[in-house]
Design a protein around this motif. Sequence first.
Motif: not given
Lengths: 157, 157
Positions: B24-26, B42-47, B60-64
């Motif tokens: 699973a991914a989020a 937050l996206a920047k920190q996750l990168q 992709g559709p199941r990405g994250g």
Amino acid sequence: MKLPESTEWVLHAATSLAQLGPGAAASAAQLAEHYDLPPAYLAKQLQALVRAGVLSAATGPRGGFRLARPAAEITLLQVVEAVDGEAPFYTCKEIRQRGRAATPPEQCREACGLAAQMAVAEAAWRQSLRAVTIADIVASLPDGVPGRTRELLARPR
Amino acid sequence: MKLPESTEWVLHAATSLAQLGPGAAASAAQLAEHYDLPPAYLAKQLQALVRAGVLSAATGPRGGFRLARPAAEITLLQVVEAVDGEAPFYTCKEIRQRGRAATPPEQCREACGLAAQMAVAEAAWRQSLRAVTIADIVASLPDGVPGRTRELLARPR
């Protein structure tokens, strides 16, 4: 995460003052010249050490800064916190209680596990700096340094 | 001396991702909503966590985002350093070798005693955060939290 540049200055200034003879004092100008530092900004940091009870300051012809208590009773932590404050490095804003995933308050009576571990780490840092005194640092100086410090800071301004 | 506010965010984000089922991914948007955080920042920190090898990101559709390795192999230190870097807190500019009191180079072959003690304290902080993994944090969560996290993050976006 950075300590201010002046942390090095005040640690060295306190170490130098610990090498003076009894009753001797040094001015901010003398200490600035001693290490080639900006005098006005150094003076401001030394005043912070006075407010923290690490140094005392006296005016008059024999005035200047000196240690407010024996060097063996001044820890590195006290000097560092005099200029950087005692605020925690990590701030927990309880985001676990926010947003769609908010944990209900009755499950948040204990500190967040992440905040608790961050606090343990900070306590380890503080404890390490609390275990070393300015007297320990003076005792570790190379041969001849304390004599030269006394001689240089005793010269008339 | 302050860690960035986003330190709390990334610690919680990594903890949440550790509660997902296998495969699973989020997304950043989901995690932002989960904790009511600004999605773009937050996206920047996750990168940054991806660059540090803590998370992996798939499109992709199941990405994250998901953990790049088992939670038991991700330490709090790795997460904290991913956003704050690994630079030392205390910078020694060798002021002992400057100014009128300059200690001669031949007496400065060993590290300055003050710098050495500051490094010992930082090592204690790092060691403390290296000793705790994201899996340890998940194990300490209140009852029901992991199940709710999985359920909330599994909802269609």
